[in-house]
Design a protein around this motif. Structure first.
Motif, PDB file in Angstrom:
ATOM      1  N   ARG A   1      -6.515   2.635   5.464  1.00  0.00           N
ATOM      2  CA  ARG A   1      -7.616   1.967   4.757  1.00  0.00           C
ATOM      3  C   ARG A   1      -7.215   0.584   4.270  1.00  0.00           C
ATOM      4  O   ARG A   1      -8.035  -0.348   4.283  1.00  0.00           O
ATOM      5  CB  ARG A   1      -8.075   2.838   3.581  1.00  0.00           C
ATOM      6  N   ALA A   2      -5.968   0.433   3.839  1.00  0.00           N
ATOM      7  CA  ALA A   2      -5.519  -0.871   3.352  1.00  0.00           C
ATOM      8  C   ALA A   2      -5.554  -1.917   4.461  1.00  0.00           C
ATOM      9  O   ALA A   2      -6.019  -3.047   4.257  1.00  0.00           O
ATOM     10  CB  ALA A   2      -4.102  -0.757   2.779  1.00  0.00           C
TER      11      ALA A   2
ATOM     12  N   ALA B   1       0.830  -1.210   0.000  1.00  0.00           N
ATOM     13  CA  ALA B   1       0.000   0.000   0.000  1.00  0.00           C
ATOM     14  C   ALA B   1       0.861   1.254   0.000  1.00  0.00           C
ATOM     15  O   ALA B   1       0.536   2.249  -0.664  1.00  0.00           O
ATOM     16  CB  ALA B   1      -0.921  -0.010   1.215  1.00  0.00           C
TER      17      ALA B   1
ATOM     18  N   GLY C   1      -2.011  11.970   3.149  1.00  0.00           N
ATOM     19  CA  GLY C   1      -2.776  11.091   2.276  1.00  0.00           C
ATOM     20  C   GLY C   1      -2.193   9.686   2.224  1.00  0.00           C
ATOM     21  O   GLY C   1      -2.929   8.698   2.157  1.00  0.00           O
TER      22      GLY C   1
ATOM     23  N   GLN D   1      -3.279   7.842   5.366  1.00  0.00           N
ATOM     24  CA  GLN D   1      -4.673   7.427   5.310  1.00  0.00           C
ATOM     25  C   GLN D   1      -4.863   6.223   4.383  1.00  0.00           C
ATOM     26  O   GLN D   1      -5.696   5.350   4.645  1.00  0.00           O
ATOM     27  CB  GLN D   1      -5.553   8.597   4.843  1.00  0.00           C
ATOM     28  N   ARG D   2      -4.100   6.163   3.317  1.00  0.00           N
ATOM     29  CA  ARG D   2      -4.173   4.993   2.420  1.00  0.00           C
ATOM     30  C   ARG D   2      -3.715   3.729   3.150  1.00  0.00           C
ATOM     31  O   ARG D   2      -4.299   2.648   2.964  1.00  0.00           O
ATOM     32  CB  ARG D   2      -3.309   5.250   1.179  1.00  0.00           C
TER      33      ARG D   2
ATOM     34  N   GLN E   1       1.139   8.156  -5.679  1.00  0.00           N
ATOM     35  CA  GLN E   1      -0.123   8.757  -6.098  1.00  0.00           C
ATOM     36  C   GLN E   1      -0.608   9.896  -5.211  1.00  0.00           C
ATOM     37  O   GLN E   1      -1.238  10.838  -5.703  1.00  0.00           O
ATOM     38  CB  GLN E   1      -1.208   7.672  -6.173  1.00  0.00           C
ATOM     39  N   GLU E   2      -0.342   9.813  -3.923  1.00  0.00           N
ATOM     40  CA  GLU E   2      -0.863  10.819  -2.997  1.00  0.00           C
ATOM     41  C   GLU E   2       0.036  12.055  -2.992  1.00  0.00           C
ATOM     42  O   GLU E   2       1.258  11.949  -2.889  1.00  0.00           O
ATOM     43  CB  GLU E   2      -0.959  10.245  -1.584  1.00  0.00           C
TER      44      GLU E   2
ATOM     45  N   ALA F   1       0.686   4.230  -2.723  1.00  0.00           N
ATOM     46  CA  ALA F   1       0.234   5.536  -2.246  1.00  0.00           C
ATOM     47  C   ALA F   1       1.329   6.588  -2.353  1.00  0.00           C
ATOM     48  O   ALA F   1       1.055   7.767  -2.626  1.00  0.00           O
ATOM     49  CB  ALA F   1      -0.229   5.425  -0.795  1.00  0.00           C
TER      50      ALA F   1
END
Length: 375
Positions: A215-216, A195, A208, A211-212, A202-203, A199
């Protein structure tokens, strides 16, 4: 990175040579004992022990030859004494031959076990390289060094993790510690690192990325029975170093505070103004992550670590203090820092670790120091 005591190495080699010579010595001792004692005494225990000692140490052929030598020794001794056809002598020879045959069987079993162990170690090494690959020494203009040590003997990977990624937003890093041990922890490590790598690219913000990861872990915890949804969590610290700015951003999720060692030996603990819960505990409480910013001047080295370092204990049970040891020291680079640090921890603990330990050191080169770019 490991320093060895020369005297210890010499002693180990001497013991190894003695053990490998033991089968031949046992046969020799058996011959001397049998020839120098009355007929009622026999050296058969020495002859029986020789192939048994050889079985786990030597090849099948050498074990076979040792058994033959022991059996021939008994045969020659009894022929020499003229007692070969007595019942006691026949039983003695049959006993040595039987033990030699069992030694050959033992040799086969041991060799197969060694082959399986070698295969398992190879798989473990491949898993470590896949899940925790050693980062390049130069990433995004920074010097990188990493160290991983599992507490379990002969283990290659446990519940600690690290990763470094060169992204459009700068070099991003994560060091974490998964709660628990065994395959469940390794599975969580793979989830967090996978993850993070996605992330980090991309974040646009470090918050961010955090937070990824949250969530993962939550998502995979509900999908997989092997992950503990209620009690499973991961402490982690994420770092972001934009190119050419001398800036360091951190998001700390319940992890030991990073250390920043300046070029002159001054040490700073990068404390967290607003403590946050570890990753995976979002169901208990949640609030926005806030990256904290500090300076990262040229010549400084950032150290991220897991509690396997700060909770290492000496014989009296006193915790190791990396801050005390690092303060005032100067190193030529991150790799030298980790090598010296690991050596000191091993001396402090006497070589015994009770927890996994992951270390990640990042150095910003001094102006004019040539550092290659790229991952």
């Amino acid at each position: 990175m490991e320093d060895r005591d020369p005297d210890e190495g010499i002693g180990s080699r001497a013991v190894g040579r003695f053990v490998r010579a033991l089968p031949a010595l046992l046969i020799l001792v058996g011959l001397v004992f049998d020839l120098s004692t009355p007929p009622s005494f026999t050296g058969s225990p020495f002859f029986s022990a020789a192939p048994l000692i050889a079985a786990p140490l030597f090849s099948f052929g050498t074990t076979f030859l040792t058994g033959v030598a022991a059996s021939l020794a008994v045969l020659v001794l009894r022929l020499h004494s003229g007692t070969m056809w007595k019942v006691e002598s026949v039983i003695e020879l049959v006993t040595v031959v039987t033990v030699a045959a069992l030694a050959l069987l033992t040799n086969r079993v041991v060799r197969r076990s060694v082959e399986r162990l070698a295969s398992a170690r190879g798989i473990a090494e491949a898993a470590q390289r896949a899940v925790l690959p050693t980062p390049a020494e130069r990433i995004g203009g920074l010097q990188i060094a990493a160290w991983y040590e599992a507490a379990q003997a002969d283990a290659f990977i446990g519940g600690d993790l690290y990763a470094v990624q060169d992204t459009p937003y700068g070099v991003r890093l994560v060091v974490g510690d998964v709660r628990g041990k065994g395959l469940e922890a390794v599975e969580a490590v793979a989830i967090v690192i996978g993850a993070f790598r996605e992330a980090a690219e991309q974040e646009s913000s470090l918050e961010g990325v955090a937070q990824r990861l949250e969530r993962a872990l939550t998502r995979e915890g509900t999908r997989r029975d092997t992950l503990d949804v209620v009690e499973g969590f991961t402490t982690a610290v994420l770092a972001e170093i934009p190119r050419g700015t001398g800036v360091l951003r951190l998001v700390n999720r319940g992890h030991p505070e990073p250390l920043l060692l300046y070029a002159d030996g001054v040490l700073e603990t990068l404390k967290t103004a607003e403590p946050a819960l570890p990753l995976g505990m979002g169901d208990l409480a949640s609030w926005p992550d806030r990256a904290e910013e500090s300076g990262f001047p040229a010549g400084a080295t950032l150290l991220l670590y897991t509690d396997g370092l700060s909770e290492a204990r000496d014989a009296a049970g006193v915790f190791y203090d990396p801050q005390q040891w690092l303060r005032g020291r100067i190193f030529p680079g991150p790799d030298a820092m980790l090598a010296a640090l690991v050596t000191d921890v091993r001396k402090y603990t006497g070589g015994g670790a009770t927890d996994d330990m992951a270390l990640l050191a990042v150095g910003r080169p001094l102006e004019g120091e040539r550092v290659e770019h790229g991952a």
